[in-house]
Write an enzyme that holds these catalytic residues in place. Structure first.
Site, mmCIF file in Angstrom:
data_model
loop_
_atom_site.group_PDB
_atom_site.id
_atom_site.type_symbol
_atom_site.label_atom_id
_atom_site.label_comp_id
_atom_site.label_asym_id
_atom_site.label_seq_id
_atom_site.Cartn_x
_atom_site.Cartn_y
_atom_site.Cartn_z
ATOM 1 N N GLY A 160 2.597 8.167 -12.781
ATOM 2 C CA GLY A 160 1.411 7.311 -12.871
ATOM 3 C C GLY A 160 0.120 8.057 -12.586
ATOM 4 N N VAL A 161 -0.890 7.274 -12.214
ATOM 5 C CA VAL A 161 -2.209 7.849 -11.911
ATOM 6 C C VAL A 161 -2.097 8.821 -10.749
ATOM 7 C CG1 VAL A 161 -4.516 7.301 -11.007
ATOM 8 C CG2 VAL A 161 -3.477 5.855 -12.790
ATOM 9 N N GLY A 174 -21.431 6.130 -7.370
ATOM 10 C CA GLY A 174 -20.356 5.505 -6.593
ATOM 11 C C GLY A 174 -20.032 6.338 -5.367
ATOM 12 N N HIS A 215 0.549 21.154 23.636
ATOM 13 C CA HIS A 215 -0.761 21.790 23.772
ATOM 14 C C HIS A 215 -0.703 23.218 23.255
ATOM 15 C CE1 HIS A 215 -4.652 22.775 25.440
ATOM 16 N NE2 HIS A 215 -4.141 23.862 25.976
HETATM 17 C C1 LIG Z 1 -8.793 10.661 -8.254
HETATM 18 C C2 LIG Z 1 -7.907 9.712 -7.500
HETATM 19 C C3 LIG Z 1 -7.469 10.062 -6.248
HETATM 20 C C4 LIG Z 1 -6.644 9.205 -5.522
HETATM 21 N N1 LIG Z 1 -6.235 9.597 -4.289
HETATM 22 C C5 LIG Z 1 -5.428 8.778 -3.577
HETATM 23 C C6 LIG Z 1 -4.959 9.177 -2.305
HETATM 24 O O1 LIG Z 1 -5.285 10.263 -1.803
HETATM 25 N N2 LIG Z 1 -4.140 8.342 -1.643
HETATM 26 C C7 LIG Z 1 -3.770 7.124 -2.147
HETATM 27 O O2 LIG Z 1 -3.040 6.389 -1.488
HETATM 28 N N3 LIG Z 1 -4.191 6.731 -3.359
HETATM 29 C C8 LIG Z 1 -5.010 7.523 -4.090
HETATM 30 N N4 LIG Z 1 -5.420 7.125 -5.328
HETATM 31 C C9 LIG Z 1 -5.003 5.793 -5.817
HETATM 32 C C10 LIG Z 1 -3.576 5.848 -6.387
HETATM 33 O O3 LIG Z 1 -3.539 6.786 -7.428
HETATM 34 C C11 LIG Z 1 -3.166 4.464 -6.882
HETATM 35 O O4 LIG Z 1 -3.307 3.532 -5.842
HETATM 36 C C12 LIG Z 1 -1.714 4.479 -7.340
HETATM 37 O O5 LIG Z 1 -1.515 5.390 -8.396
HETATM 38 C C13 LIG Z 1 -1.278 3.082 -7.789
HETATM 39 O O6 LIG Z 1 0.040 3.126 -8.169
HETATM 40 P P1 LIG Z 1 0.676 2.071 -9.170
HETATM 41 O O7 LIG Z 1 2.133 2.353 -9.150
HETATM 42 O O8 LIG Z 1 0.222 0.711 -8.836
HETATM 43 O O9 LIG Z 1 0.076 2.381 -10.609
HETATM 44 P P2 LIG Z 1 -0.331 3.688 -11.409
HETATM 45 O O10 LIG Z 1 -0.177 4.919 -10.648
HETATM 46 O O11 LIG Z 1 -1.649 3.364 -12.005
HETATM 47 O O12 LIG Z 1 0.762 3.738 -12.571
HETATM 48 C C14 LIG Z 1 0.802 2.792 -13.590
HETATM 49 C C15 LIG Z 1 1.643 3.314 -14.733
HETATM 50 O O13 LIG Z 1 1.889 2.254 -15.633
HETATM 51 C C16 LIG Z 1 1.902 2.759 -16.947
HETATM 52 N N5 LIG Z 1 1.652 1.631 -17.850
HETATM 53 C C17 LIG Z 1 0.584 0.804 -17.859
HETATM 54 N N6 LIG Z 1 0.749 -0.158 -18.781
HETATM 55 C C18 LIG Z 1 1.960 0.051 -19.344
HETATM 56 C C19 LIG Z 1 2.705 -0.618 -20.349
HETATM 57 N N7 LIG Z 1 2.245 -1.713 -20.953
HETATM 58 N N8 LIG Z 1 3.904 -0.118 -20.680
HETATM 59 C C20 LIG Z 1 4.387 1.004 -20.094
HETATM 60 N N9 LIG Z 1 3.725 1.663 -19.125
HETATM 61 C C21 LIG Z 1 2.537 1.183 -18.770
HETATM 62 C C22 LIG Z 1 0.821 3.805 -16.946
HETATM 63 O O14 LIG Z 1 1.052 4.756 -17.978
HETATM 64 C C23 LIG Z 1 0.983 4.406 -15.553
HETATM 65 O O15 LIG Z 1 1.814 5.534 -15.575
HETATM 66 C C24 LIG Z 1 -6.236 7.974 -6.081
HETATM 67 C C25 LIG Z 1 -6.667 7.618 -7.372
HETATM 68 C C26 LIG Z 1 -7.491 8.478 -8.075
HETATM 69 C C27 LIG Z 1 -7.930 8.095 -9.462
#
Ligand SMILES: Cc1cc2nc3c(=O)[nH]c(=O)nc-3n(C[C@H](O)[C@H](O)[C@H](O)COP(=O)(O)OP(=O)(O)OC[C@H]3O[C@@H](n4cnc5c(N)ncnc54)[C@H](O)[C@@H]3O)c2cc1C
Length: 482
Positions: free
Chosen positions: A41-42, A180, A443
């Site tokens: 994912g992200v 932001g 420590h």
């Molecule tokens: C630059 C950046 C830095 C970050 N740093 C941190 C950090 O240090 N610590 C932290 O806790 N969080 C951090 N985050 C936030 C974190 O990335 C997200 O909270 C987390 O990825 C959310 O996970 P998720 O499983 O909900 O979804 P996501 O990681 O968004 O994954 C969703 C997945 O669903 C897939 N998808 C979507 N729609 C469909 C569909 N219809 N069919 C099939 N697949 C689909 C996408 O391709 C994606 O792979 C950061 C985010 C960014 C952008």
């Protein structure tokens, strides 16, 4: 159209979905995990992991620059961004393949494609080549995450980066305007500042990092100024235009129109849920006003066969929250009586200095009806922090005056993101200030600052003077009037 049947199907393979799929498999459920992009994912592909790879590299550059404090002289470090990008990509690749290994090893079927609901018990998956298949199951977990918000006047593209482009490190612009002042903007803006950009932050609200202890925010702001950047709060970015070789951002700062010349813009104003195209509305899954999927404490949606977790199920948008929710939803599907019942949800901000928080702030504690006591210990008084030449910051603990129950912790300083784990455990275990104060900490180590802060709240600090608590301003006024 081929049809496959599973006990459970997870849509989205981010930290919510990939963890949910593993937990489901461990609980004996025949599980499929669908994603249209790479596993992870992200978080793994352009969020948590690659951003931290860049942050660590940028910190190394700064450590080298400041090594002369310790009598170590290095020539000005030169950053080869193609090589750094290659390193970051290799980190991501390793993590993505690790997840693939784990899914396979746990007998999860990974399906590549875009899923859309056609019924409460079935999705249609469309592959990159357009081929469609149908997957049926008794339960579905929606974990499709969130996407960066694009604001009027700043369409994403080569001039205006979202977090995704910024993490990809296309170049190091001479001047970067970061719209932001939230966690992602501050983290990525700081990376570019450390790699050599002059970074101007524009935050619409009166404070950057809303909700974070103002003492911690002040230190982050000081760091930005020291790196030649600036932070403007109450600043609304209105649009930009290209003039010759440069971009000019138009902003209203404290009510006055200003123009800020720069070379690139990073727009990191937040994320919005990504349910589009999933067909949730057709099958009656209710969304909240802000577009998140509405769930209860077991992550069930308004449709009994469908669960939702992670970013799409609402804030805070954090990877470890998504993973925990994934585990809970998987357990509920497997018939366990799991539910959201955590005390401690820590959050780490990888700015400079780092900030990490867990539990209540002083205001939260007051609003919850507690009379808070505060203990604060500065890293400047801690041997280890001084020895590693990273002595800026503090640990602040909030306790309940009557019972001495620990209510919350803010850490601002070296390794805050690691140090917060002990505080989270303490809160989860219902620890009192004395429990932490009485625990022997090795420590010299950074966690000693947490122990000392708890001692300070009790008036028993060793490595700082214990001063009687000053009355709060409002109370002091009332006392003077009496
Ligand atoms: C630059 C950046 C830095 C970050 N740093 C941190 C950090 O240090 N610590 C932290 O806790 N969080 C951090 N985050 C936030 C974190 O990335 C997200 O909270 C987390 O990825 C959310 O996970 P998720 O499983 O909900 O979804 P996501 O990681 O968004 O994954 C969703 C997945 O669903 C897939 N998808 C979507 N729609 C469909 C569909 N219809 N069919 C099939 N697949 C689909 C996408 O391709 C994606 O792979 C950061 C985010 C960014 C952008």
């Amino acid at each position: 159209m081929a049809t496959q049947t599973f006990d459970a199907v997870v849509i989205g393979a981010g930290p919510g979905g990939y963890v949910a799929a593993i937990r489901l498999a461990l609980l004996g459920q025949k599980t499929a995990l669908v994603d249209r992009e790479a596993l992870g994912g992200v978080c793994v592909n352009w969020g948590c992991i690659p951003s931290k790879a860049l942050i660590a590299a940028a910190n190394l550059v700064e450590d080298m620059k400041h090594a002369s404090n310790r009598g170590i002289f290095v020539e000005a470090p030169r950053v080869d961004i193609a090589k750094l990008r290659e390193f970051k990509d290799a980190v991501v690749k390793k993590m993505v393949s690790g997840i693939g290994f784990l899914e396979k090893g746990n007998s999860v079927t990974v399906v590549k494609g875009t899923a859309a609901f056609v019924a409460p018990g079935a999705v249609e998956v469309t592959g990159a080549d357009g081929a469609k298949s149908r997957i049926e199951a008794k339960a579905f977990i929606v974990a499709t995450g969130a996407r960066p918000i694009e604001i009027p006047g700043f369409p994403f593209g080569p001039d205006v980066w979202s977090a995704k482009e910024a993490v990809d490190l296309p170049e190091i612009p001479k001047r970067l305007v970061c719209i932001g002042g939230g966690v992602i903007g501050m983290e990525l803006g700081t990376v570019y500042a450390k790699l050599g950009s002059q970074v101007i932050f524009l935050e619409a609200l009166p404070q950057i990092l809303t909700g974070i202890d103002p003492d911690a925010v002040r230190l982050v702001q000081k760091g930005i100024r020291q790196r030649g950047g600036a932070v403007h709060v109450s600043a609304k970015a209105k649009g930009y235009e290209r003039r010759g070789d440069e971009l000019v951002v138009k902003a209203e700062i404290d009510g006055k129109e200003q123009e800020i010349p720069c070379d690139r813009i990073l727009c990191a104003v937040g994320f919005r849920p990504a349910p589009a195209g999933l067909g949730l509305d057709q099958i009656g899954v209710k969304l909240t006003e802000r577009g998140y999927v509405e769930v209860n404490e077991q992550y069930r949606t308004s449709v009994p066969s469908i669960y939702a977790i992670g970013d799409i199920a609402g804030p805070p948008l954090l990877a470890h929250k998504a993973s925990k929710e994934g585990e809970i939803a998987a357990e509920v599907i497997a018939g366990m009586k799991s539910a959201r019942d955590w005390v401690a949800l820590p959050a780490a901000i990888f700015t400079d200095p780092e900030i990490a928080v867990v539990g209540m702030s002083e205001d939260d504690a007051r609003n919850a009806g507690y009379d808070p006591i505060v203990g604060k210990f500065a890293f400047g008084a801690l041997g280890r922090a001084v020895a590693i030449d990273h002595a800026e910051g503090f640990v602040k603990v909030i306790g309940d005056r009557a019972s001495k129950l620990l209510l919350g912790v803010t850490i601002c300083g070296p390794e805050a993101s690691d140090l917060i784990a002990e505080a989270a455990l303490a809160l989860e275990m219902g620890a009192y200030l004395e429990d932490v104060a009485l625990t022997i900490h090795a420590h010299p180590t950074l966690p000693e600052a947490f122990m000392e802060a708890c001692k300070a709240a009790l008036g028993e600090a060793i490595h700082m003077l214990n001063r009687p608590e000053r009355p709060r301003k409002a109370e002091a006024g009332a006392a003077a009037r009496a």
